[in-house]
Each structure stands twice: as structure tokens, then as C-alpha cells.
Motif scaffolding. Structure first.
Motif, PDB file in Angstrom:
ATOM      1  N   LEU A 223       1.177 -63.848  60.408  1.00  0.00           N
ATOM      2  CA  LEU A 223       2.474 -63.491  59.840  1.00  0.00           C
ATOM      3  C   LEU A 223       3.471 -63.193  60.961  1.00  0.00           C
ATOM      4  CD1 LEU A 223       4.318 -62.736  57.445  1.00  0.00           C
ATOM      5  CD2 LEU A 223       3.368 -60.429  57.534  1.00  0.00           C
ATOM      6  N   ASP A 224       3.022 -62.447  61.955  1.00  0.00           N
ATOM      7  CA  ASP A 224       3.908 -62.102  63.059  1.00  0.00           C
ATOM      8  C   ASP A 224       4.333 -63.360  63.825  1.00  0.00           C
ATOM      9  OD1 ASP A 224       5.240 -59.984  64.473  1.00  0.00           O
ATOM     10  OD2 ASP A 224       3.962 -60.513  66.179  1.00  0.00           O
ATOM     11  N   ARG A 225       3.389 -64.262  64.028  1.00  0.00           N
ATOM     12  CA  ARG A 225       3.702 -65.512  64.730  1.00  0.00           C
ATOM     13  C   ARG A 225       4.684 -66.350  63.904  1.00  0.00           C
ATOM     14  NH1 ARG A 225      -1.317 -69.244  66.179  1.00  0.00           N
ATOM     15  NH2 ARG A 225      -0.868 -70.119  64.144  1.00  0.00           N
ATOM     16  N   ASP A 226       4.449 -66.420  62.589  1.00  0.00           N
ATOM     17  CA  ASP A 226       5.358 -67.172  61.706  1.00  0.00           C
ATOM     18  C   ASP A 226       6.785 -66.632  61.804  1.00  0.00           C
ATOM     19  OD1 ASP A 226       3.448 -68.901  60.747  1.00  0.00           O
ATOM     20  OD2 ASP A 226       3.277 -67.981  58.760  1.00  0.00           O
ATOM     21  N   ILE A 227       6.906 -65.296  61.760  1.00  0.00           N
ATOM     22  CA  ILE A 227       8.240 -64.682  61.782  1.00  0.00           C
ATOM     23  C   ILE A 227       8.921 -64.953  63.124  1.00  0.00           C
ATOM     24  CG2 ILE A 227       9.478 -62.466  61.736  1.00  0.00           C
ATOM     25  CD1 ILE A 227       7.462 -61.568  59.557  1.00  0.00           C
ATOM     26  N   ASN A 228       8.160 -64.869  64.205  1.00  0.00           N
ATOM     27  CA  ASN A 228       8.731 -65.180  65.531  1.00  0.00           C
ATOM     28  C   ASN A 228       9.184 -66.635  65.613  1.00  0.00           C
ATOM     29  OD1 ASN A 228       8.573 -62.683  66.790  1.00  0.00           O
ATOM     30  ND2 ASN A 228       6.410 -62.989  67.333  1.00  0.00           N
ATOM     31  N   ASN A 229       8.348 -67.545  65.140  1.00  0.00           N
ATOM     32  CA  ASN A 229       8.708 -68.970  65.199  1.00  0.00           C
ATOM     33  C   ASN A 229       9.940 -69.283  64.364  1.00  0.00           C
ATOM     34  OD1 ASN A 229       6.604 -69.490  66.911  1.00  0.00           O
ATOM     35  ND2 ASN A 229       5.233 -70.272  65.324  1.00  0.00           N
ATOM     36  N   LEU A 230       9.971 -68.684  63.174  1.00  0.00           N
ATOM     37  CA  LEU A 230      11.112 -68.907  62.284  1.00  0.00           C
ATOM     38  C   LEU A 230      12.394 -68.389  62.942  1.00  0.00           C
ATOM     39  CD1 LEU A 230      11.430 -70.042  59.402  1.00  0.00           C
ATOM     40  CD2 LEU A 230      11.362 -67.707  58.557  1.00  0.00           C
TER      41      LEU A 230
ATOM     42  N   LYS B 202      13.026 -57.919  56.863  1.00  0.00           N
ATOM     43  CA  LYS B 202      13.529 -57.182  55.708  1.00  0.00           C
ATOM     44  C   LYS B 202      13.585 -58.090  54.473  1.00  0.00           C
ATOM     45  CE  LYS B 202      16.915 -53.691  54.699  1.00  0.00           C
ATOM     46  NZ  LYS B 202      18.328 -53.412  54.786  1.00  0.00           N
ATOM     47  N   HIS B 203      14.107 -59.309  54.683  1.00  0.00           N
ATOM     48  CA  HIS B 203      14.188 -60.272  53.581  1.00  0.00           C
ATOM     49  C   HIS B 203      12.822 -60.623  53.016  1.00  0.00           C
ATOM     50  CE1 HIS B 203      18.315 -61.529  53.001  1.00  0.00           C
ATOM     51  NE2 HIS B 203      18.515 -61.331  54.287  1.00  0.00           N
ATOM     52  N   LEU B 204      11.805 -60.614  53.891  1.00  0.00           N
ATOM     53  CA  LEU B 204      10.463 -61.001  53.454  1.00  0.00           C
ATOM     54  C   LEU B 204       9.683 -59.819  52.878  1.00  0.00           C
ATOM     55  CD1 LEU B 204       9.424 -63.342  56.427  1.00  0.00           C
ATOM     56  CD2 LEU B 204      10.288 -64.003  54.167  1.00  0.00           C
ATOM     57  N   GLY B 205      10.267 -58.617  52.955  1.00  0.00           N
ATOM     58  CA  GLY B 205       9.543 -57.429  52.471  1.00  0.00           C
ATOM     59  C   GLY B 205       8.443 -57.015  53.445  1.00  0.00           C
ATOM     60  N   VAL B 206       8.710 -57.235  54.746  1.00  0.00           N
ATOM     61  CA  VAL B 206       7.711 -56.913  55.773  1.00  0.00           C
ATOM     62  C   VAL B 206       8.240 -55.798  56.668  1.00  0.00           C
ATOM     63  CG1 VAL B 206       6.515 -57.826  57.821  1.00  0.00           C
ATOM     64  CG2 VAL B 206       6.774 -59.265  55.798  1.00  0.00           C
ATOM     65  N   LYS B 207       7.375 -54.811  56.949  1.00  0.00           N
ATOM     66  CA  LYS B 207       7.773 -53.757  57.896  1.00  0.00           C
ATOM     67  C   LYS B 207       6.585 -53.472  58.818  1.00  0.00           C
ATOM     68  CE  LYS B 207      10.306 -49.335  57.893  1.00  0.00           C
ATOM     69  NZ  LYS B 207      10.552 -49.367  59.290  1.00  0.00           N
ATOM     70  N   ASP B 208       6.854 -53.447  60.108  1.00  0.00           N
ATOM     71  CA  ASP B 208       5.800 -53.246  61.115  1.00  0.00           C
ATOM     72  C   ASP B 208       4.601 -54.168  60.877  1.00  0.00           C
ATOM     73  OD1 ASP B 208       7.361 -51.238  62.212  1.00  0.00           O
ATOM     74  OD2 ASP B 208       6.529 -49.736  60.840  1.00  0.00           O
ATOM     75  N   GLY B 209       4.896 -55.422  60.550  1.00  0.00           N
ATOM     76  CA  GLY B 209       3.822 -56.408  60.376  1.00  0.00           C
ATOM     77  C   GLY B 209       3.077 -56.271  59.060  1.00  0.00           C
ATOM     78  N   ILE B 210       3.550 -55.347  58.203  1.00  0.00           N
ATOM     79  CA  ILE B 210       2.839 -55.125  56.935  1.00  0.00           C
ATOM     80  C   ILE B 210       3.683 -55.596  55.764  1.00  0.00           C
ATOM     81  CG2 ILE B 210       1.945 -53.281  55.411  1.00  0.00           C
ATOM     82  CD1 ILE B 210       0.712 -52.072  57.823  1.00  0.00           C
ATOM     83  N   VAL B 211       3.061 -56.323  54.842  1.00  0.00           N
ATOM     84  CA  VAL B 211       3.762 -56.776  53.646  1.00  0.00           C
ATOM     85  C   VAL B 211       3.776 -55.590  52.669  1.00  0.00           C
ATOM     86  CG1 VAL B 211       3.833 -58.477  51.791  1.00  0.00           C
ATOM     87  CG2 VAL B 211       2.861 -59.112  54.013  1.00  0.00           C
ATOM     88  N   LEU B 212       4.989 -55.068  52.415  1.00  0.00           N
ATOM     89  CA  LEU B 212       5.080 -53.807  51.667  1.00  0.00           C
ATOM     90  C   LEU B 212       4.520 -53.923  50.251  1.00  0.00           C
ATOM     91  CD1 LEU B 212       8.590 -52.692  52.969  1.00  0.00           C
ATOM     92  CD2 LEU B 212       6.340 -51.851  53.685  1.00  0.00           C
ATOM     93  N   SER B 213       4.687 -55.085  49.609  1.00  0.00           N
ATOM     94  CA  SER B 213       4.234 -55.227  48.221  1.00  0.00           C
ATOM     95  C   SER B 213       2.714 -55.393  48.127  1.00  0.00           C
ATOM     96  CB  SER B 213       4.913 -56.422  47.550  1.00  0.00           C
ATOM     97  OG  SER B 213       4.351 -57.637  47.996  1.00  0.00           O
ATOM     98  N   LEU B 214       2.081 -55.714  49.253  1.00  0.00           N
ATOM     99  CA  LEU B 214       0.625 -55.929  49.265  1.00  0.00           C
ATOM    100  C   LEU B 214       0.033 -54.896  50.198  1.00  0.00           C
ATOM    101  CD1 LEU B 214       0.821 -59.757  50.000  1.00  0.00           C
ATOM    102  CD2 LEU B 214       0.577 -58.718  47.748  1.00  0.00           C
ATOM    103  N   LYS B 215      -1.020 -54.263  49.804  1.00  0.00           N
ATOM    104  CA  LYS B 215      -1.592 -53.231  50.687  1.00  0.00           C
ATOM    105  C   LYS B 215      -2.522 -53.907  51.675  1.00  0.00           C
ATOM    106  CE  LYS B 215      -1.123 -49.513  47.350  1.00  0.00           C
ATOM    107  NZ  LYS B 215      -1.178 -50.192  46.048  1.00  0.00           N
TER     108      LYS B 215
END
Ligand SMILES: Nc1ncnc2c1ncn2[C@@H]1O[C@H](COP(=O)(O)OP(=O)(O)O)[C@@H](O)[C@H]1O
Ligand SMILES: [Mg+2]
Length: 264
Positions: free
Chosen positions: A225-232, A250-263
Motif C-alpha cells: 500500500l505504501d509503495r502504491d501511494i508513493n508511485n501514484l 486522506k482521500h484513500l482513508g489511509v493514515k500512517d499506512g493503515i486503512v482506517l475502515s479496515l482494522k
């Protein structure tokens, strides 16, 4: 029954003759994609009425060739993984952590088949989650048949890499909407997200190439996920976007590499 076989036989002869024709004027189609087993697989798909003919190549990648298939005057994308040049180490790495594929693969051909069925299942899951991906039609062995992304005349759309969007930020926001659904509804991490794997269909993004995508709770998901976000972020920055990595997260609902909606 005999009639059926004759019909299928005719279709495969057509496929082979198309291939010969292509080979004659286009050396790009490596003969290694049409090994005996692949031909048998195409024969079966023709027999099951998924394709009438293969007509031209869209892309030659590192591991797969994408060809144009035609069935009842409608175009399809036919992705064929080459047994000879596949990266088995990579495939094992991604298949290993996926509970949908528990079996061990001692055999290269079996591993490719799992890889292709993984791409099919991922597409199915994403399509159901409402993400703009090519609709998966069927998969068999090393061959995948997908909805054709392009126009009605059979011209394939190009990827963002080769057809940059007119309004980069507007397009990126559309990509982020798709990726939000991809991650939060499809519960998958793409794993190879870049300008090469986003098509630009009349200024609308279509996400492709999801064979390596993994379920969010896979041990390697966070890193991917982190690599995807960097590449994008980097690919769109090169195209002139001003949207930052933090805004993308923020748009993806990700904070500190964590998907907030998914634990995860
Ligand atoms: N459904 C499709 N419709 C039209 N063209 C496609 C489709 N899927 C892939 N392509 C084309 O084939 C290329 C390679 O496909 P991709 O799935 O990314 O495989 P690879 O593993 O070779 O990168 C893409 O960049 C795109 O140009
Ligand atoms: Mg690709």
C-alpha cells in the motif's frame, strides 16, 4: 457431437491461421506464447464459444501478452501468460500469503494457473465492489478473457503513461475515487499501481493488472500500500499534479499506512 468438434476445429484453425498471418508480418508475437498447451487452452475457449478469432496484439509485457479477441463482432482482451518467461519467485511470494490459495506449487504450470485465477478472482471482487476495472469474462489455465477497454472499432485505450490526462488533478481525483472503492470495499491492495496500470478511457480511469493484488490483511499488504501511494504520487507529480502524498492518503482513508475502515 461430430458437428460440434468440426466447428471447434474450424475455429482453432482460424486462430492458428490468424497467428501465422501475424507471425509473417509481425515478428513481435513470440512463438513461445502459442505452445501446445496454450493452443489447447485457446481451442477449449473457442469450443466453449468465448472467442472466434484472435486478431492482433495489444501489448507484449514481461510475462504476458495481451491480444485482441473477437466474438460475435465484439472485442475482448485476451491476456496470455507465457510459461517460459514468468517470474516464479515473484508469483510464489504473492500467492503464498493468500488464504484463497493454500496449495503448494511444485509445478510451474500449476503456479501460473493459480496466478491467473488470482487475477480473475481479484477482478471479479473489484468489479462487484463497483471499481472501474475490465469485467472478467472467464479464465482457463494461463489465459484470461476480459472486457475490452477501448472504442467500438477495436482501438484499445492507452494507459496514463502513454496518454496523459488533459486535466491531471481532476483525473487523479477520479483515480482516488476508484482506489478508495478498491481498498475499502474490495478490501484489496493493488500492489503494482502506477501510470502503466491505469488506462485513460476518454478521460475516465480504468484500473488494470491486478494479478499481484492481495487482501488487506496479507502480511505484505501494508508495504504494498505504501509503495502504491508513493508511485501514484510520483507518477502524477511528473504529469504536473500538485496533490501531495498526504492528501492522497486522506482521500484513500489511509493514515500512517493503515486503512482506517479496515482494522489491519
Ligand atoms: N482489458 C483491456 N483492454 C484493452 N487493453 C488492455 C486490457 N488489459 C490490458 N490491456 C493493455 O495491455 C497492456 C498490458 O496489460 P497488463 O494487464 O498491464 O499486463 P502486464 O502484466 O503485461 O503489465 C496494458 O498496458 C494495456 O495497454
Ligand atoms: Mg501492466
Amino acid at each position: 457431437m461430430d458437428q460440434k468438434i468440426a466447428k471447434a476445429d474450424k475455429k482453432v484453425k482460424k486462430i492458428i491461421s490468424e497467428k501465422r498471418k501475424k507471425d509473417a508480418d509481425d515478428r513481435k508475437v513470440g512463438s513461445d506464447i502459442f505452445d501446445k498447451r496454450t493452443l489447447e487452452t485457446l481451442y477449449k475457449l473457442a469450443n466453449k464459444n468465448y472467442i472466434d478469432i484472435l486478431n492482433g496484439e495489444i501489448s507484449t509485457g514481461k510475462e504476458a501478452n495481451v491480444l485482441k479477441g473477437i466474438k460475435d463482432d465484439k472485442y475482448y482482451a485476451v491476456k496470455i501468460y507465457r510459461i517460459a518467461t514468468s517470474d516464479f519467485k515473484k508469483m510464489n511470494f504473492y500467492v503464498d500469503g493468500d488464504h484463497r490459495f493454500r496449495s503448494r506449487h511444485s509445478n510451474k504450470r500449476q503456479l501460473i494457473n493459480s496466478w491467473v485465477s488470482k487475477e480473475y478472482k481479484n477482478l471479479e471482487r473489484l468489479y462487484k465492489a463497483g471499481v472501474k476495472v475490465p469485467k472478467p469474462i472467464t479464465s482457463l489455465n494461463n489465459v484470461l478473457i476480459l472486457e475490452f477497454i477501448g472504442d467500438d472499432e477495436g482501438n484499445p485505450a492507452k494507459t496514463v503513461k502513454y496518454n496523459p490526462p488533459k486535466d491531471v488533478d481532476e483525473f487523479l481525483l477520479k483515480v482516488l475515487n476508484e482506489m478508495y472503492k478498491f481498498i475499502n470495499n474490495g478490501k484489496l491492495i493493488h500492489g503494482d499501481l502506477s501510470a502503466y496500470n491505469i488506462m485513460n478511457l476518454n478521460e475516465e480511469p480504468v484500473i488494470i493488472d491486478v494479478s499481484q493484488s492481495v487482501i488487506y490483511n496479507n502480511p505484505i499488504a501494508k508495504e504494498l500500500l505504501d509503495r502504491d501511494i508513493n508511485n501514484l504520487t510520483n507518477d502524477f507529480k511528473k504529469l504536473g499534479s500538485k496533490i501531495t502524498k498526504e492528501e492522497i492518503e486522506k482521500h484513500l482513508g489511509v493514515k500512517d499506512g493503515i486503512v482506517l475502515s479496515l482494522k489491519n
